[in-house]
Each structure stands twice: as C-alpha cells, then as structure tokens.
Design an enzyme around this catalytic site. Structure first.
Site, PDB file in Angstrom:
ATOM      1  N   ASN A  41     -10.019   3.840 -12.421  1.00  0.00           N
ATOM      2  CA  ASN A  41     -10.032   4.326 -13.666  1.00  0.00           C
ATOM      3  C   ASN A  41      -9.231   5.656 -13.789  1.00  0.00           C
ATOM      4  OD1 ASN A  41     -11.765   2.373 -14.437  1.00  0.00           O
ATOM      5  ND2 ASN A  41     -13.540   3.190 -13.910  1.00  0.00           N
ATOM      6  N   CYS A  99     -12.314   4.258  -8.642  1.00  0.00           N
ATOM      7  CA  CYS A  99     -10.756   5.070  -8.365  1.00  0.00           C
ATOM      8  C   CYS A  99      -9.790   4.625  -9.371  1.00  0.00           C
ATOM      9  CB  CYS A  99     -10.634   4.965  -6.971  1.00  0.00           C
ATOM     10  SG  CYS A  99     -11.912   4.927  -5.760  1.00  0.00           S
ATOM     11  N   ILE A 126       0.870  -1.278  -0.105  1.00  0.00           N
ATOM     12  CA  ILE A 126      -0.067   0.041   0.012  1.00  0.00           C
ATOM     13  C   ILE A 126       0.840   1.265   0.035  1.00  0.00           C
ATOM     14  CG2 ILE A 126      -1.795   1.231   1.198  1.00  0.00           C
ATOM     15  CD1 ILE A 126      -2.539  -1.628  -0.165  1.00  0.00           C
ATOM     16  N   GLU A 136      -1.869  -1.355 -10.425  1.00  0.00           N
ATOM     17  CA  GLU A 136      -2.822  -0.672 -11.110  1.00  0.00           C
ATOM     18  C   GLU A 136      -3.335  -1.651 -12.042  1.00  0.00           C
ATOM     19  OE1 GLU A 136      -4.422   2.422 -10.559  1.00  0.00           O
ATOM     20  OE2 GLU A 136      -2.958   3.552  -9.287  1.00  0.00           O
TER      21      GLU A 136
HETATM   22  P1  TGC Z   1     -15.870  -7.961 -12.943  1.00  0.00           P
HETATM   23  O1  TGC Z   1     -16.938  -8.880 -13.004  1.00  0.00           O
HETATM   24  O2  TGC Z   1     -14.983  -7.386 -14.214  1.00  0.00           O
HETATM   25  O3  TGC Z   1     -16.412  -6.671 -12.353  1.00  0.00           O
HETATM   26  C1  TGC Z   1     -17.093  -6.577 -11.066  1.00  0.00           C
HETATM   27  C2  TGC Z   1     -17.944  -5.186 -10.999  1.00  0.00           C
HETATM   28  O4  TGC Z   1     -16.895  -4.139 -11.068  1.00  0.00           O
HETATM   29  C3  TGC Z   1     -17.515  -3.441 -12.068  1.00  0.00           C
HETATM   30  N1  TGC Z   1     -16.320  -2.877 -12.765  1.00  0.00           N
HETATM   31  C4  TGC Z   1     -16.077  -1.572 -13.028  1.00  0.00           C
HETATM   32  N2  TGC Z   1     -16.765  -0.499 -12.572  1.00  0.00           N
HETATM   33  C5  TGC Z   1     -15.930   0.619 -12.778  1.00  0.00           C
HETATM   34  N3  TGC Z   1     -14.910   0.694 -13.621  1.00  0.00           N
HETATM   35  C6  TGC Z   1     -14.176  -0.364 -13.731  1.00  0.00           C
HETATM   36  N4  TGC Z   1     -13.090  -0.180 -14.783  1.00  0.00           N
HETATM   37  C7  TGC Z   1     -14.505  -1.413 -13.825  1.00  0.00           C
HETATM   38  N5  TGC Z   1     -14.380  -2.747 -13.928  1.00  0.00           N
HETATM   39  C8  TGC Z   1     -15.397  -3.470 -13.414  1.00  0.00           C
HETATM   40  C9  TGC Z   1     -18.397  -4.380 -12.801  1.00  0.00           C
HETATM   41  O5  TGC Z   1     -19.255  -3.623 -13.756  1.00  0.00           O
HETATM   42  C10 TGC Z   1     -18.884  -5.229 -11.768  1.00  0.00           C
HETATM   43  O6  TGC Z   1     -19.970  -4.464 -11.315  1.00  0.00           O
HETATM   44  P2  TGC Z   1     -21.160  -5.061 -10.782  1.00  0.00           P
HETATM   45  O7  TGC Z   1     -22.104  -4.215 -10.360  1.00  0.00           O
HETATM   46  O8  TGC Z   1     -21.645  -6.031 -11.877  1.00  0.00           O
HETATM   47  O9  TGC Z   1     -20.712  -6.283  -9.703  1.00  0.00           O
HETATM   48  O10 TGC Z   1     -14.799  -8.369 -11.843  1.00  0.00           O
HETATM   49  P3  TGC Z   1     -13.457  -9.278 -11.596  1.00  0.00           P
HETATM   50  O11 TGC Z   1     -13.463  -9.790 -10.230  1.00  0.00           O
HETATM   51  O12 TGC Z   1     -13.965 -10.572 -12.522  1.00  0.00           O
HETATM   52  O13 TGC Z   1     -12.332  -8.592 -12.210  1.00  0.00           O
HETATM   53  C11 TGC Z   1     -11.394  -8.931 -12.662  1.00  0.00           C
HETATM   54  C12 TGC Z   1     -10.343  -7.942 -13.100  1.00  0.00           C
HETATM   55  C13 TGC Z   1      -9.048  -8.569 -13.636  1.00  0.00           C
HETATM   56  C14 TGC Z   1     -10.813  -7.160 -14.343  1.00  0.00           C
HETATM   57  C15 TGC Z   1     -10.146  -7.094 -12.044  1.00  0.00           C
HETATM   58  O14 TGC Z   1     -10.178  -7.601 -10.917  1.00  0.00           O
HETATM   59  C16 TGC Z   1      -8.883  -6.260 -12.195  1.00  0.00           C
HETATM   60  O15 TGC Z   1      -8.869  -4.993 -12.737  1.00  0.00           O
HETATM   61  N6  TGC Z   1      -7.579  -6.576 -11.263  1.00  0.00           N
HETATM   62  C17 TGC Z   1      -6.497  -5.603 -11.248  1.00  0.00           C
HETATM   63  C18 TGC Z   1      -6.484  -4.944  -9.635  1.00  0.00           C
HETATM   64  C19 TGC Z   1      -6.174  -3.733  -9.626  1.00  0.00           C
HETATM   65  O16 TGC Z   1      -5.836  -3.114 -10.450  1.00  0.00           O
HETATM   66  N7  TGC Z   1      -5.350  -3.335  -8.491  1.00  0.00           N
HETATM   67  C20 TGC Z   1      -5.009  -2.166  -8.069  1.00  0.00           C
HETATM   68  C21 TGC Z   1      -4.838  -2.111  -6.695  1.00  0.00           C
HETATM   69  S1  TGC Z   1      -4.437  -0.253  -6.475  1.00  0.00           S
HETATM   70  C22 TGC Z   1      -2.669  -0.047  -6.985  1.00  0.00           C
HETATM   71  O17 TGC Z   1      -2.087  -0.643  -7.559  1.00  0.00           O
HETATM   72  C23 TGC Z   1      -2.266   1.460  -6.586  1.00  0.00           C
HETATM   73  S2  TGC Z   1      -0.704   1.752  -7.006  1.00  0.00           S
HETATM   74  C24 TGC Z   1      -0.739   3.425  -7.285  1.00  0.00           C
HETATM   75  C25 TGC Z   1       0.424   4.037  -7.258  1.00  0.00           C
HETATM   76  O18 TGC Z   1       1.215   4.055  -6.236  1.00  0.00           O
HETATM   77  O19 TGC Z   1       0.548   5.003  -8.105  1.00  0.00           O
HETATM   78  P1  FAD Z   2      -0.575 -11.282  -8.918  1.00  0.00           P
HETATM   79  O1  FAD Z   2      -1.937 -11.011  -8.845  1.00  0.00           O
HETATM   80  O2  FAD Z   2      -0.059 -12.494  -7.910  1.00  0.00           O
HETATM   81  O3  FAD Z   2       0.053 -11.688 -10.301  1.00  0.00           O
HETATM   82  C1  FAD Z   2       1.353 -12.314 -10.555  1.00  0.00           C
HETATM   83  C2  FAD Z   2       1.653 -12.489 -12.325  1.00  0.00           C
HETATM   84  O4  FAD Z   2       0.414 -13.261 -12.656  1.00  0.00           O
HETATM   85  C3  FAD Z   2       1.415 -11.024 -13.046  1.00  0.00           C
HETATM   86  O5  FAD Z   2       2.267 -11.290 -13.989  1.00  0.00           O
HETATM   87  C4  FAD Z   2       0.070 -11.022 -13.593  1.00  0.00           C
HETATM   88  O6  FAD Z   2      -0.133 -10.402 -14.916  1.00  0.00           O
HETATM   89  C5  FAD Z   2      -0.194 -12.595 -13.696  1.00  0.00           C
HETATM   90  N1  FAD Z   2      -1.545 -12.898 -13.529  1.00  0.00           N
HETATM   91  C6  FAD Z   2      -2.501 -12.588 -12.794  1.00  0.00           C
HETATM   92  N2  FAD Z   2      -3.732 -13.220 -13.130  1.00  0.00           N
HETATM   93  C7  FAD Z   2      -3.539 -13.987 -14.280  1.00  0.00           C
HETATM   94  C8  FAD Z   2      -4.384 -14.581 -15.098  1.00  0.00           C
HETATM   95  N3  FAD Z   2      -5.686 -14.795 -14.557  1.00  0.00           N
HETATM   96  N4  FAD Z   2      -3.830 -15.191 -16.040  1.00  0.00           N
HETATM   97  C9  FAD Z   2      -2.814 -14.948 -16.468  1.00  0.00           C
HETATM   98  N5  FAD Z   2      -1.889 -14.210 -15.721  1.00  0.00           N
HETATM   99  C10 FAD Z   2      -2.253 -13.709 -14.641  1.00  0.00           C
HETATM  100  N6  FAD Z   2      -2.226  -2.021  -4.188  1.00  0.00           N
HETATM  101  C11 FAD Z   2      -3.356  -1.209  -3.530  1.00  0.00           C
HETATM  102  O7  FAD Z   2      -4.150  -1.645  -3.271  1.00  0.00           O
HETATM  103  N7  FAD Z   2      -2.924   0.105  -3.239  1.00  0.00           N
HETATM  104  C12 FAD Z   2      -1.627   0.674  -3.421  1.00  0.00           C
HETATM  105  O8  FAD Z   2      -1.415   1.900  -3.013  1.00  0.00           O
HETATM  106  C13 FAD Z   2      -0.565  -0.151  -4.083  1.00  0.00           C
HETATM  107  N8  FAD Z   2       0.445   0.281  -4.202  1.00  0.00           N
HETATM  108  C14 FAD Z   2       1.462  -0.488  -4.669  1.00  0.00           C
HETATM  109  C15 FAD Z   2       2.846   0.081  -4.787  1.00  0.00           C
HETATM  110  C16 FAD Z   2       3.783  -0.792  -5.232  1.00  0.00           C
HETATM  111  C17 FAD Z   2       5.390  -0.442  -5.086  1.00  0.00           C
HETATM  112  C18 FAD Z   2       3.569  -2.292  -5.647  1.00  0.00           C
HETATM  113  C19 FAD Z   2       4.662  -3.111  -6.265  1.00  0.00           C
HETATM  114  C20 FAD Z   2       2.353  -2.554  -5.580  1.00  0.00           C
HETATM  115  C21 FAD Z   2       1.345  -1.604  -5.010  1.00  0.00           C
HETATM  116  N9  FAD Z   2      -0.141  -2.091  -5.022  1.00  0.00           N
HETATM  117  C22 FAD Z   2      -1.027  -1.497  -4.411  1.00  0.00           C
HETATM  118  C23 FAD Z   2      -0.404  -3.475  -5.539  1.00  0.00           C
HETATM  119  C24 FAD Z   2      -0.848  -3.861  -6.778  1.00  0.00           C
HETATM  120  O9  FAD Z   2      -1.754  -3.204  -7.264  1.00  0.00           O
HETATM  121  C25 FAD Z   2      -0.452  -5.449  -7.135  1.00  0.00           C
HETATM  122  O10 FAD Z   2       0.863  -5.775  -7.022  1.00  0.00           O
HETATM  123  C26 FAD Z   2      -0.903  -5.737  -8.648  1.00  0.00           C
HETATM  124  O11 FAD Z   2      -2.305  -5.729  -8.554  1.00  0.00           O
HETATM  125  C27 FAD Z   2      -0.630  -7.148  -8.739  1.00  0.00           C
HETATM  126  O12 FAD Z   2      -1.128  -8.030  -7.837  1.00  0.00           O
HETATM  127  P2  FAD Z   2       0.103  -8.930  -7.236  1.00  0.00           P
HETATM  128  O13 FAD Z   2       1.514  -8.318  -6.999  1.00  0.00           O
HETATM  129  O14 FAD Z   2      -0.611  -9.818  -6.306  1.00  0.00           O
HETATM  130  O15 FAD Z   2       0.328 -10.091  -8.380  1.00  0.00           O
END
Ligand code: TGC
Ligand code: FAD
Length: 388
Positions: free
Chosen positions: A245, A243, A168, A368
């Site tokens: 997005n 968020c 985080i 993200e």
């Molecule tokens: P799925 O079935 O696709 O969707 C569930 C519900 O969510 C809605 N939804 C969205 N709504 C708005 N914007 C979007 N982009 C949306 N995508 C999906 C969707 O309509 C649905 O709604 P409802 O009402 O029908 O329930 O969900 P899923 O579980 O199958 O999703 C799969 C997947 C892979 C697309 C999703 O889980 C995903 O995007 N995974 C990646 C997770 C991720 O991006 N984590 C980021 C953590 S934060 C972070 O990394 C901060 S670093 C920031 C920094 O330091 O700069």
């Molecule tokens: P995993 O989900 O375990 O993925 C590992 C590998 O598997 C990846 O190559 C991925 O592409 C692949 N993979 C995953 N699913 C599939 C599939 N279905 N098929 C094929 N390949 C797949 N999160 C927050 O909530 N808030 C934050 O502020 C935040 N800040 C971060 C800051 C840093 C420095 C880092 C490193 C991460 C941060 N994150 C944060 C978390 C970040 O969003 C996750 O690291 C990211 O979403 C990937 O999750 P994971 O690391 O668990 O990898």
C-alpha cells in the site's frame, strides 16, 4: 489576478506545508545534482551505485515517515510522495531503491516487528548503512502471491526456510531480506540476514528496463532463521500487502515525476526545433500533445495529493491506492512514449533521457501489481465479483 502556470496549474506547491516544501527542494537538488550526472552511464552499463543508498540516508529520504527514534522524521505521506516524484524524475530505478528500502523493508519491521528488531535494524537502514529487500514474488506468477511455494518449518529455536524468490529489487546488494513464506500454510514475514547459511542472491542480467536498478533472485536452501527474526505482528497476505500500500502510493507520485520530466523536456525540445520555417512549438498537433501531457500529469498529481492527505488522516482504503497506482503508471508510460516521439530520432538517445523513462515505466506499470491486476481489484470493488 493570477496567471496560469503551465508547470503547476493547480498550485500544488502552494498547498504544501513548509516542511513538505523543504523536503521537495532538498529532494530536487539532490536528484538533479547527484543522480542526474550518473544515470546515463549507470543505465548503459547496468550498474547500481551502492553509495546512493548512503547518500539517500544522509539526506533523510529512507524511512522518512518513521519516528525520529528509528531514524525517520515523521514526514507526511505527501512528503514521501514528493521525494519519489523528484527521484523518479531522474530514473525509476533510483526511486525503486528508495521505495523498497522505505516501504517494503523498513515499514514491515516498523509495523510488524518486535522492539528489538526495530532498534537493531531501523536506524542503520535509515542511514543507508544496511540495505534491505522484499521477497514476495516467485518465478511462477507474481500476480498471485497466495500461491507461493516458499515454506518455513518450525524447528528448535527458530525456523527452516526453503524456496526461492524472483525479480527482487536490490537483492544482490542487500544486507537483509524480508522474506514472506508459508508456515503451516499461513504467510509469515522473516528477516533473513546476509550471513545466514543457505541464503543466496544472484543478479538478473540483460534487462531492457530499470537498468540503473539492481534486480536479483533469492535462494533459500534450508536457511535457519532464529525465533528473534520472525515478524511477530502479522499473519497472512495483509502483511506484504500493507507494505505494498505504501509503496504503490509512492509509485503513483514517482511515475508522474518521470512523466513531468518528459513533459518539460518535450516543451524545451519543440521550442528549439525549427522545421518548415517555424518552431515545432507553433504547430497545432504539437501543442495538443503538450496539452494532453499536462492534463494527465497534473490530474495525476492531484489524485496522488488527495490520496496522500487521506493516508495522513487514516481515511483511506486500498482500492483508492490501486486506482492511483494504475492510472498514474499507465498515463506516465503513455506520456513518456509520446515524448520520445516528439523528440524524433534524437529521442532514442541516452543523453535526452526520454526513451530511458519510457523503457523504465514499462516495468513500473507491471511491478507492485500489474496495470490489469489493479483493474481487477477495482472491478471486484465495483461489482462484488472477484474476477482474478
Ligand atoms: P485477497 O483475498 O484479496 O486478500 C488476502 C488478504 O489480504 C488482505 N489484503 C490487504 N490488506 C492490506 N492492504 C491491501 N491492499 C490488501 N489487499 C488484500 C485481505 O483483507 C485478506 O486478508 P484476510 O485477513 O481476510 O486473509 O487476496 P488474493 O490472493 O485474492 O489477492 C489477489 C490480488 C490480485 C489482489 C493480489 O494478490 C495482488 O495485489 N497481486 C499483485 C501482487 C503484487 O503487487 N506484487 C508486488 C510484489 S513487490 C514489488 O513488485 C516490488 S517492486 C518495488 C520497486 O522496485 O519499486
Ligand atoms: P504475471 O503475474 O505472470 O502476469 C503476466 C500478465 O498477466 C500481466 O499482464 C498481468 O496483468 C496478467 N494477469 C495476471 N493475472 C491475471 C488475471 N487474473 N486476469 C487477467 N490478466 C492477468 N517483486 C517482489 O516481491 N519484490 C521486488 O523487489 C520486486 N522488484 C521487481 C523489479 C523488477 C524490475 C520487476 C520486473 C519486477 C519486480 N517484482 C518484485 C515482481 C513484480 O511484482 C511482478 O513482476 C509483478 O507482480 C507481476 O508478476 P509476473 O511478472 O509474474 O507477471
């Protein structure tokens, strides 16, 4: 006639509004004068200077898209992208700090919070007085947030939260965390304040990427969150994804800002470096590398710009954001690695910055939504089959 501008081939600057150009100039000056001088030491020593949040607040960079009443300036999405571009040209970690505050902590309060929550938190967050973080990811698999284990249980006057978050950004320095947890199986957002009993944050050390950004975990041990601190306006994954997005859009600009820095640095370096009796810049292989960098960077900016205008008018869909986040992060990483190569041995030093950018962009390509996860989001939209 017009001349070709190697550093702005499609006249992006000329297509900005006056306000956007002002924001860009302010962000560029701040980034180069205030951030660049401290980044080498910050990255080496793995420290984030908390004062940066206050400085960015003073510059108006935090929550810039929000209304004035909440400390913003109703900046356009393109203006937000331009801030990300200039800040990430210095370091992806500094852009992270800005993105998390603006898109992941302020935006959910603005979009899904009560009037009281907005008035209480947003102006202070815009000023950088309060730092927020965003707790979605858990240790067992960030790509699949639906599988989260953190829970909230309704109790007298509020909720009890148990669980934990990992990776985080800003958690150890945060005054509040937007925590996503399951309440009766449905994902809800909670504003968890620093002084709530049972809320802990630890720093994750020994990162080889984003070292100038502070990353941590969140522990939630029977944390009581009053009713006033649940985000009333959203249920389900749509909350955190809304968020994301915004943040992913900013990253599409920011990553290209880092790549642009590497492109400029490489151009300067090869002009100065003479080998075999001629500057490197007079070599075909070197010129091809520069042309490839330029092409990817400015196509990337065009896409991000087009997407920004769509976001401003409301005519956007999440898949378009996935396309740009994925493309620009992947391409920026490739550009930074190529820049490191073109700098030869000097490319591995801190003072020339390019390897730091390459190391940072490894994270930017993963957080993200990992590069391949965005491919699967696009694949689902192309084929109708969810292959996650
Ligand atoms: P799925 O079935 O696709 O969707 C569930 C519900 O969510 C809605 N939804 C969205 N709504 C708005 N914007 C979007 N982009 C949306 N995508 C999906 C969707 O309509 C649905 O709604 P409802 O009402 O029908 O329930 O969900 P899923 O579980 O199958 O999703 C799969 C997947 C892979 C697309 C999703 O889980 C995903 O995007 N995974 C990646 C997770 C991720 O991006 N984590 C980021 C953590 S934060 C972070 O990394 C901060 S670093 C920031 C920094 O330091 O700069
Ligand atoms: P995993 O989900 O375990 O993925 C590992 C590998 O598997 C990846 O190559 C991925 O592409 C692949 N993979 C995953 N699913 C599939 C599939 N279905 N098929 C094929 N390949 C797949 N999160 C927050 O909530 N808030 C934050 O502020 C935040 N800040 C971060 C800051 C840093 C420095 C880092 C490193 C991460 C941060 N994150 C944060 C978390 C970040 O969003 C996750 O690291 C990211 O979403 C990937 O999750 P994971 O690391 O668990 O990898």
């Amino acid at each position: 006639g017009q001349t070709f501008r190697w550093d702005d081939p499609f006249d992006l600057t000329g297509r900005l509004t006056d306000e956007e150009r002002m924001v860009q100039d302010a962000a560029r000056s701040y980034a180069r004068e205030a951030l660049l001088p401290r980044v080498v030491a910050a990255f080496r020593d793995e420290v984030f200077d908390r004062a940066i949040m206050t400085e960015m607040g003073e510059m108006g960079f935090l929550g810039a898209m929000l209304p004035e009443q909440y400390g913003g300036s109703e900046a356009s999405h393109v203006a937000y992208g331009l801030i990300a571009r200039e800040v990430e040209a210095i370091d992806s970690g500094y852009r992270s700090a800005m993105s998390v505050q603006s898109s992941l902590a302020m935006y959910p309060i603005y979009a899904f919070g009560s009037d009281e929550q907005k008035a209480k938190f947003l102006p202070k967050m815009a000023a950088g007085e309060l730092v927020g973080c965003f707790g979605l990811t858990e240790a067992d698999g960030g790509s699949d947030p639906a599988s989260m284990k953190t829970t909230a249980v309704a109790v007298d006057g509020g909720y009890r939260l148990n669980g934990g978050k990992y990776w985080i950004t800003n958690s150890p320095i945060s005054d509040l965390a937007i925590v996503w947890a399951k309440l009766d199986g449905t994902i809800r957002g909670f504003i968890v304040e620093r002084d709530f009993d049972g809320f802990t944050t630890g720093k994750i050390g020994d990162k080889l990427s984003l070292r100038a950004s502070i990353t941590g975990d969140i522990g939630l041990n029977d944390v009581f969150v009053p009713e006033a601190n649940i985000l009333p306006g959203v249920q389900g994954l749509r909350g955190p994804f809304s968020c994301l997005n915004k943040a992913r859009f900013g990253i599409a600009w920011g990553a290209m800002g880092a790549a642009e820095f590497c492109f400029h640095a490489s151009r300067d370096y090869v002009a100065e470096r003479t080998l075999f009796g001629r500057p490197l810049s007079a070599r075909q292989l070197v010129q091809k590398k520069l042309a490839d960098m330029q092409t990817e960077i400015f196509l990337g900016f065009e896409g991000a710009y087009a997407l920004g205008r769509l976001l401003d008018t409301g005519a956007w869909v999440p898949e378009a954001i996935s396309l740009m986040k994925r493309n620009n992060c992947g391409k920026a990483l490739a550009v930074a690695r190529e820049a490191r190569d073109m700098h030869g041995g000097a490319g591995i030093t801190g003072e020339l910055h390019v390897m730091r950018h390459a190391m940072n962009l490894e994270t930017v390509n993963t957080y993200e939504g990992a590069h391949d996860v965005h491919a699967l989001i696009l694949g689902r939209a192309i084929t109708g089959e969810a292959a996650f």
